[in-house]
Design a protein around this motif. Structure first.
Motif, PDB file in Angstrom:
ATOM      1  N   GLN A 435       0.834  -1.206   0.000  1.00  0.00           N
ATOM      2  CA  GLN A 435       0.000   0.000   0.000  1.00  0.00           C
ATOM      3  C   GLN A 435       0.866   1.251   0.000  1.00  0.00           C
ATOM      4  O   GLN A 435       0.563   2.226  -0.692  1.00  0.00           O
ATOM      5  CB  GLN A 435      -0.915   0.000   1.224  1.00  0.00           C
ATOM      6  CG  GLN A 435      -2.051  -0.989   1.144  1.00  0.00           C
ATOM      7  CD  GLN A 435      -3.271  -0.490   1.878  1.00  0.00           C
ATOM      8  OE1 GLN A 435      -3.706   0.652   1.710  1.00  0.00           O
ATOM      9  NE2 GLN A 435      -3.836  -1.341   2.704  1.00  0.00           N
ATOM     10  N   LEU A 436       1.931   1.223   0.777  1.00  0.00           N
ATOM     11  CA  LEU A 436       2.808   2.389   0.850  1.00  0.00           C
ATOM     12  C   LEU A 436       3.502   2.634  -0.484  1.00  0.00           C
ATOM     13  O   LEU A 436       3.568   3.766  -0.966  1.00  0.00           O
ATOM     14  CB  LEU A 436       3.837   2.184   1.958  1.00  0.00           C
ATOM     15  CG  LEU A 436       4.702   3.389   2.322  1.00  0.00           C
ATOM     16  CD1 LEU A 436       3.840   4.551   2.789  1.00  0.00           C
ATOM     17  CD2 LEU A 436       5.712   3.006   3.388  1.00  0.00           C
ATOM     18  N   ILE A 437       4.006   1.578  -1.097  1.00  0.00           N
ATOM     19  CA  ILE A 437       4.683   1.720  -2.390  1.00  0.00           C
ATOM     20  C   ILE A 437       3.716   2.220  -3.450  1.00  0.00           C
ATOM     21  O   ILE A 437       4.043   3.100  -4.255  1.00  0.00           O
ATOM     22  CB  ILE A 437       5.305   0.378  -2.808  1.00  0.00           C
ATOM     23  CG1 ILE A 437       6.435  -0.010  -1.833  1.00  0.00           C
ATOM     24  CG2 ILE A 437       5.832   0.442  -4.225  1.00  0.00           C
ATOM     25  CD1 ILE A 437       6.976  -1.400  -2.044  1.00  0.00           C
ATOM     26  N   ALA A 438       2.494   1.684  -3.435  1.00  0.00           N
ATOM     27  CA  ALA A 438       1.498   2.081  -4.431  1.00  0.00           C
ATOM     28  C   ALA A 438       1.074   3.531  -4.280  1.00  0.00           C
ATOM     29  O   ALA A 438       0.590   4.157  -5.230  1.00  0.00           O
ATOM     30  CB  ALA A 438       0.276   1.170  -4.347  1.00  0.00           C
ATOM     31  N   ALA A 439       1.255   4.100  -3.066  1.00  0.00           N
ATOM     32  CA  ALA A 439       0.857   5.494  -2.828  1.00  0.00           C
ATOM     33  C   ALA A 439       1.880   6.500  -3.326  1.00  0.00           C
ATOM     34  O   ALA A 439       1.607   7.700  -3.342  1.00  0.00           O
ATOM     35  CB  ALA A 439       0.618   5.714  -1.332  1.00  0.00           C
ATOM     36  N   LEU A 440       3.058   6.031  -3.735  1.00  0.00           N
ATOM     37  CA  LEU A 440       4.049   6.955  -4.277  1.00  0.00           C
ATOM     38  C   LEU A 440       3.507   7.631  -5.531  1.00  0.00           C
ATOM     39  O   LEU A 440       2.904   6.976  -6.383  1.00  0.00           O
ATOM     40  CB  LEU A 440       5.336   6.206  -4.611  1.00  0.00           C
ATOM     41  CG  LEU A 440       6.227   5.802  -3.427  1.00  0.00           C
ATOM     42  CD1 LEU A 440       7.247   4.774  -3.869  1.00  0.00           C
ATOM     43  CD2 LEU A 440       6.906   7.037  -2.845  1.00  0.00           C
ATOM     44  N   PRO A 441       3.710   8.933  -5.676  1.00  0.00           N
ATOM     45  CA  PRO A 441       3.174   9.625  -6.853  1.00  0.00           C
ATOM     46  C   PRO A 441       3.801   9.156  -8.155  1.00  0.00           C
ATOM     47  O   PRO A 441       3.206   9.307  -9.216  1.00  0.00           O
ATOM     48  CB  PRO A 441       3.477  11.098  -6.574  1.00  0.00           C
ATOM     49  CG  PRO A 441       4.530  11.100  -5.531  1.00  0.00           C
ATOM     50  CD  PRO A 441       4.353   9.854  -4.727  1.00  0.00           C
ATOM     51  N   GLU A 442       5.012   8.620  -8.107  1.00  0.00           N
ATOM     52  CA  GLU A 442       5.631   8.064  -9.303  1.00  0.00           C
ATOM     53  C   GLU A 442       6.453   6.851  -8.898  1.00  0.00           C
ATOM     54  O   GLU A 442       6.965   6.776  -7.766  1.00  0.00           O
ATOM     55  CB  GLU A 442       6.534   9.097  -9.983  1.00  0.00           C
ATOM     56  CG  GLU A 442       7.630   9.637  -9.088  1.00  0.00           C
ATOM     57  CD  GLU A 442       8.437  10.730  -9.771  1.00  0.00           C
ATOM     58  OE1 GLU A 442       9.626  10.857  -9.453  1.00  0.00           O
ATOM     59  OE2 GLU A 442       7.865  11.431 -10.619  1.00  0.00           O
ATOM     60  N   PRO A 443       6.549   5.844  -9.769  1.00  0.00           N
ATOM     61  CA  PRO A 443       7.263   4.618  -9.409  1.00  0.00           C
ATOM     62  C   PRO A 443       8.733   4.896  -9.099  1.00  0.00           C
ATOM     63  O   PRO A 443       9.439   5.547  -9.861  1.00  0.00           O
ATOM     64  CB  PRO A 443       7.131   3.748 -10.666  1.00  0.00           C
ATOM     65  CG  PRO A 443       5.983   4.317 -11.420  1.00  0.00           C
ATOM     66  CD  PRO A 443       5.976   5.783 -11.121  1.00  0.00           C
ATOM     67  N   ARG A 444       9.181   4.435  -7.947  1.00  0.00           N
ATOM     68  CA  ARG A 444      10.594   4.498  -7.597  1.00  0.00           C
ATOM     69  C   ARG A 444      10.837   3.549  -6.433  1.00  0.00           C
ATOM     70  O   ARG A 444       9.917   3.139  -5.730  1.00  0.00           O
ATOM     71  CB  ARG A 444      11.008   5.917  -7.213  1.00  0.00           C
ATOM     72  CG  ARG A 444      10.252   6.549  -6.046  1.00  0.00           C
ATOM     73  CD  ARG A 444      10.736   7.971  -5.824  1.00  0.00           C
ATOM     74  NE  ARG A 444       9.921   8.715  -4.896  1.00  0.00           N
ATOM     75  CZ  ARG A 444      10.123   8.758  -3.587  1.00  0.00           C
ATOM     76  NH1 ARG A 444      11.119   8.067  -3.057  1.00  0.00           N
ATOM     77  NH2 ARG A 444       9.348   9.475  -2.802  1.00  0.00           N
ATOM     78  N   GLN A 445      12.104   3.184  -6.270  1.00  0.00           N
ATOM     79  CA  GLN A 445      12.453   2.299  -5.173  1.00  0.00           C
ATOM     80  C   GLN A 445      12.193   2.994  -3.840  1.00  0.00           C
ATOM     81  O   GLN A 445      12.277   4.215  -3.717  1.00  0.00           O
ATOM     82  CB  GLN A 445      13.921   1.892  -5.269  1.00  0.00           C
ATOM     83  CG  GLN A 445      14.220   0.977  -6.453  1.00  0.00           C
ATOM     84  CD  GLN A 445      15.637   0.462  -6.398  1.00  0.00           C
ATOM     85  OE1 GLN A 445      16.290   0.546  -5.372  1.00  0.00           O
ATOM     86  NE2 GLN A 445      16.115  -0.082  -7.508  1.00  0.00           N
ATOM     87  N   LEU A 446      11.872   2.179  -2.857  1.00  0.00           N
ATOM     88  CA  LEU A 446      11.577   2.721  -1.544  1.00  0.00           C
ATOM     89  C   LEU A 446      12.354   1.930  -0.504  1.00  0.00           C
ATOM     90  O   LEU A 446      12.169   0.730  -0.356  1.00  0.00           O
ATOM     91  CB  LEU A 446      10.073   2.612  -1.246  1.00  0.00           C
ATOM     92  CG  LEU A 446       9.619   3.025   0.146  1.00  0.00           C
ATOM     93  CD1 LEU A 446       9.837   4.513   0.342  1.00  0.00           C
ATOM     94  CD2 LEU A 446       8.158   2.668   0.356  1.00  0.00           C
ATOM     95  N   ASP A 447      13.256   2.601   0.192  1.00  0.00           N
ATOM     96  CA  ASP A 447      13.962   1.980   1.305  1.00  0.00           C
ATOM     97  C   ASP A 447      13.195   2.302   2.583  1.00  0.00           C
ATOM     98  O   ASP A 447      13.176   3.451   3.041  1.00  0.00           O
ATOM     99  CB  ASP A 447      15.393   2.511   1.406  1.00  0.00           C
ATOM    100  CG  ASP A 447      16.262   2.011   0.260  1.00  0.00           C
ATOM    101  OD1 ASP A 447      15.945   0.934  -0.273  1.00  0.00           O
ATOM    102  OD2 ASP A 447      17.222   2.703  -0.092  1.00  0.00           O
ATOM    103  N   LEU A 448      12.551   1.298   3.130  1.00  0.00           N
ATOM    104  CA  LEU A 448      11.739   1.523   4.313  1.00  0.00           C
ATOM    105  C   LEU A 448      12.619   1.749   5.538  1.00  0.00           C
ATOM    106  O   LEU A 448      13.697   1.170   5.651  1.00  0.00           O
ATOM    107  CB  LEU A 448      10.834   0.320   4.557  1.00  0.00           C
ATOM    108  CG  LEU A 448       9.806   0.016   3.465  1.00  0.00           C
ATOM    109  CD1 LEU A 448       9.032  -1.218   3.828  1.00  0.00           C
ATOM    110  CD2 LEU A 448       8.867   1.186   3.260  1.00  0.00           C
ATOM    111  N   PRO A 449      12.147   2.550   6.488  1.00  0.00           N
ATOM    112  CA  PRO A 449      12.921   2.755   7.720  1.00  0.00           C
ATOM    113  C   PRO A 449      12.941   1.483   8.555  1.00  0.00           C
ATOM    114  O   PRO A 449      12.120   0.587   8.396  1.00  0.00           O
ATOM    115  CB  PRO A 449      12.143   3.875   8.425  1.00  0.00           C
ATOM    116  CG  PRO A 449      10.752   3.760   7.896  1.00  0.00           C
ATOM    117  CD  PRO A 449      10.896   3.327   6.474  1.00  0.00           C
ATOM    118  N   ASP A 450      13.908   1.430   9.448  1.00  0.00           N
ATOM    119  CA  ASP A 450      14.052   0.242  10.293  1.00  0.00           C
ATOM    120  C   ASP A 450      12.811  -0.025  11.140  1.00  0.00           C
ATOM    121  O   ASP A 450      12.553  -1.165  11.516  1.00  0.00           O
ATOM    122  CB  ASP A 450      15.266   0.390  11.217  1.00  0.00           C
ATOM    123  CG  ASP A 450      16.576   0.343  10.444  1.00  0.00           C
ATOM    124  OD1 ASP A 450      16.560  -0.190   9.312  1.00  0.00           O
ATOM    125  OD2 ASP A 450      17.592   0.839  10.960  1.00  0.00           O
TER     126      ASP A 450
END
Length: 858
Positions: A435-450
């Motif tokens: 859900q968080l990745i899909a909410a990005l306004p444009e596709p890009r890699q996402l490094d989640l916090p610890d």
């Protein structure tokens, strides 16, 4: 092991909120079985099953990532890499899939970079030689590539589209359901419970932050009063403003003119399958809402639940036009701190349902702050609020990013989940990540916090202290045992909400599992509901303890919670709370969930501020029947009626009308119950079967049963009452076949079996019936007995344990005109008025016709 043994089921059937394509789910399950059979490197079948499900839901996850263009920007990445590894002989499993979930950094897009969520599984560490043949992936990709993938929660309603909700649904329903008895909670249920707990909790917390001159409740009520029809769901108000023909309208003033009300109403007035009687019942609720909403004095936040008002829309539009900075700041601050817990979260259905409610209000609040920080709003904004709002806006980022940053905050700070099943927790984390990745306004890699998903934990919600850390409540061997049983230390795991007095919201679908089933694994004590013998009751008790004062509770549980004598301790707990709302669902026309006898209820309440508390106001729905036509938009059509005066020992009745309270009041005036006249050695008997459907089966004779040799056999489950007076026996026979008694057991019992308790408990003082009325009832009982025998049929049947039998089957539906005459006589004894009698004569009438209600006595 998961707690969610036999929860709920969405099935591959279509409904508006949750829909899994039939062919996809069936073929995926076949592939799952094939994978279980062909995995190499694991000997134990149970471990192969666990690992097969792990592989499948990880593949589902990375297919959604591929759709978003997050695997090297290639939306055909997996198919391309499969071809490459097949060509070079490295194999897809070893060459692609395992590196995606390992921390060695060998892959361009390594999923282990997402805060370690997807690092190697303990099965992979125990069995390093695991292999999966390429043929499996070839078949799987053929299936996956035949569908469109949408990385969003919620059902698409299309056979050709897969949404991310399928991850949780398949985990709990299709794969584990058949192996472990787990089921998935439909989106329509999770959404209904979420909006009727989160929003009242938010309003309560925000009001506590405001001064006495800033009334959120008043603001909400004024917003509702401006245009009340706007906030009534269309399913409830459908046809309300349409004119009615004189023939139909005549019944509104005179019950004698309601013969046409049993007919189906036209689409202009009715929802699919509705009769005119049902249309007018629904419209009466709309009329009540419109009348009450126009009153100057607010009726309280709980009235919004009673009326089933569209709270998300009301809240959003109230905040969107808010002119009070203090109130706007209070709502946003409360929104950021709101704590929402599912103590048996499974794959996260309820937590995912909370997300859109919270996210949308985040965005609305921020947009309103931005408006107030610009002219002309800026002129009325104090420097303090101007500074505060600017800080929030800077933290949230640009309008294009706000949905993403709000969602990130919600997952990090608002959502809490616990479950015994580690795989369920991983699926929950996968869904939240997606859900968080899909909410990005444009596709890009996402490094989640610890700390991503830090509040989604593995543990046993029923074991462990609410106040002490695990290392202080156990020592030595005890601590080791607690760890093995996954005892959960609430204060240690979730210090912030626990230090604030508890969670603001606790929601979920607890396990419907007998305590005896898990007792060999762990022992529970200290619960007042332990006598119920079911984990769902204990989970509800723990949820109450975990709630902060005035916090909101919402769960779906078996209907035994409100009507079974063995659950008195749970009912006592419920009646110690505030604003209790109970919606009950029968299984007579359809099921909410595919489970044995799924008679369920949704229970909502606010935790009492102090103890002891006076009896709360209790609001209920009738026992809702779930036919295919009435299932659509079911939760938009719900409405409640007050049942507080009808509460009895071990019983919270299911009333849906003020008429039912009036009928119950008149029954309560009887000096004796029917059982008072029962005589153990009486010479005159009546008989009944425990089987319940649209009619009870009470007779003055023993139905005939013949075995294969033509010899008479006695029914195996036939019960009886004996009377010393033949007249009393005949009147009892008539009364127990009445519409009145059918209504009584529908509203007061579990709806599954007719027990001696209900038969003996019919309020009927035989001695006080007028002599003339006694004779008329005696005559009607004779006619009813003859009519039963006239319509009875001897039918051959085969039984697994008893062989072939020929059974005298009865069809009470064919005797409905006589039964109605009995009710008219009983109405004279109880002093029912014409509206009350009309209600009883037509209670469930659309289901009790001959075609629907013919049944057998065995």
């Amino acid at each position: 092991m998961s707690w969610q043994y036999t929860h709920t089921e969405i099935g591959p059937q279509k409904n508006r909120h949750t829909y899994l394509p039939r062919r996809f789910t069936a073929r995926l399950y076949d592939l799952y079985l094939s994978l279980v059979a062909t995995i190499e490197g694991i000997e134990a079948i149970e471990v192969r099953k666990r690992y097969a499900s792990l592989v499948l839901y990880r593949l589902l996850f990375i297919y959604f990532l591929q759709h978003l263009g997050l695997l090297e920007g290639d939306r055909a990445y997996l198919r391309r890499r499969f071809s490459e590894t097949r060509a070079d002989g490295s194999g897809f499993y070893r060459g692609v899939l395992r590196p995606l979930f390992q921390t060695d950094g060998r892959h361009t897009y390594n999923l282990a970079r997402l805060a370690g969520l997807f690092s190697s599984h303990e099965i992979e560490e125990r069995y390093p030689a695991i292999e999966v043949a390429d043929d499996f992936f070839a078949r799987l990709f053929v299936l996956f590539d035949a569908y469109e993938w949408q990385a969003t929660e919620g059902a698409s309603g299309s056979e050709g589209v897969i949404t991310s909700e399928i991850m949780g649904a398949l985990f709990e329903q299709q794969i584990h359901a058949r192996e472990m008895g787990t089921y998935y909670t439909p989106g329509e249920v999770t959404s209904y419970i979420a909006r009727n707990t989160l929003l009242p909790a938010l309003f309560t917390r925000a009001q506590a932050r405001c001064s006495t001159t800033c009334e959120l409740e008043t603001l909400l009520w004024h917003q509702l009063a401006r245009e009340p029809l706007r906030y009534i769901y269309p399913a409830l108000s459908h046809g309300y403003a349409q004119p009615v023909s004189p023939e139909i309208a005549a019944g509104l003033a005179d019950v004698a003119h309601r013969s046409a009300w049993l007919r189906d109403a036209p689409p202009s007035h009715a929802l699919p399958g509705e009769t005119w009687r049902e249309v007018f019942t629904r419209h009466a609720m709309v009329e009540q809402i419109l009348t009450r909403a126009s009153e100057d004095a607010p009726s309280g936040l709980d009235q919004l639940i009673t009326w089933n008002v569209n709270q998300p829309l009301l809240a959003a539009e109230t905040l969107r036009s808010c002119q009070q900075p203090e109130l706007l700041a209070a709502c946003y601050q409360s929104l950021r701190q709101l704590s929402v817990l599912d103590p048996t979260c499974g794959s996260g259905a309820f937590l995912c349902a909370a997300i859109p409610l919270l996210r949308d209000l985040h965005v609305v609040c921020l947009a309103r702050m931005e408006e107030l920080c610009r002219p002309p709003g800026l002129a009325s904004l104090s420097p303090t609020y101007q500074h505060t709002f600017q800080e929030y806006l800077e933290e949230a980022g640009s309008p294009a990013l706000r949905a993403f940053t709000s969602l990130q905050w919600i997952i990090d700070h608002n959502l809490y989940g616990v479950d015994l099943d580690a795989e369920a927790i991983e699926v929950c984390q996968l869904r939240l990540c997606l859900q968080l990745i899909a909410a990005l306004p444009e596709p890009r890699q996402l490094d989640l916090p610890d700390h991503f998903c830090q509040h989604i934990r593995v543990g046993n919600s029923l074991l462990g202290s609410l106040t002490l850390p695990l290392d202080t409540e156990h020592t030595g061997e005890q601590a080791e045992l607690a760890n093995q049983q996954r005892a959960f230390s609430w204060r240690q795991a979730f210090p912030d909400p626990m230090e604030r007095g508890g969670f603001d919201v606790v929601i979920g679908n607890p396990p419907y599992v007998a305590y005896q089933q898990v007792r060999p694994l762990y022992t529970l004590d200290g619960y007042t509901t332990l006598e119920t013998g079911n984990l769902y009751a204990l989970t509800m008790e723990r949820a109450t303890d975990l709630l902060a004062p005035a916090g909101r509770f919402g769960m779906i549980v078996p209907s035994s919670a409100t009507c079974a004598a063995g659950y008195r301790s749970l009912q006592k707990l419920l009646l110690a709370q505030q604003a209790l709302h109970i919606a009950s669902f029968s299984d007579q026309r359809g099921h909410l969930f595919a489970m044995p006898h799924p008679r369920l209820c949704i229970i909502l309440y606010a935790k009492a501020l102090a103890t002891p508390t006076p009896q709360p106001r209790v609001f209920t729905t009738p026992y809702i029947k779930l036919g295919t036509e009435t299932r659509a938009r079911l939760f938009e059509r719900l409405s409640y009626s007050e049942a507080t005066p009808g509460i009895r020992s071990h019983l919270i009745p299911r009333y849906g009308s003020h008429l039912e309270l009036a009928i119950a009041d008149k029954l309560a005036c009887q000096s004796h119950m029917l059982g008072f006249y029962q005589q153990r050695q009486g010479a005159y008997s009546i008989y009944f079967t425990r089987k319940l459907s649209w009619y009870v089966q009470v007779t003055p004779f023993i139905p005939r049963i013949l075995d294969a040799q033509g010899q008479t056999r006695l029914p195996s489950e036939l019960k009886y009452l004996r009377f010393s007076s033949l007249l009393h026996a005949r009147i009892a026979f008539a009364a127990l076949n009445s519409n009145l008694f059918y209504w009584l057991i529908t509203t007061h019992s579990d709806g599954r079996n007719l027990n001696m308790r209900e038969v003996q408990g019919l309020p009927l003082d035989l001695a006080s019936i007028q002599p003339e009325l006694q004779q008329e009832l005696d005559q009607l009982s004779d006619e009813l007995e003859k009519d039963f025998l006239t319509h009875a049929r001897m039918r051959p049947m085969a039984f697994q344990n008893q062989g072939s039998l020929t059974i005298q089957c009865l069809y009470p539906a064919r005797s409905k005109p006589l039964i109605d005459r009995i009710d008219r006589l009983l109405a004279r004894h109880y002093a029912f008025d014409e509206l009350e009698l009309d209600f009883l004569l037509h209670y469930d009438e659309k289901y009790r016709g001959i075609s629907n209600a013919e049944q057998q006595v065995r």
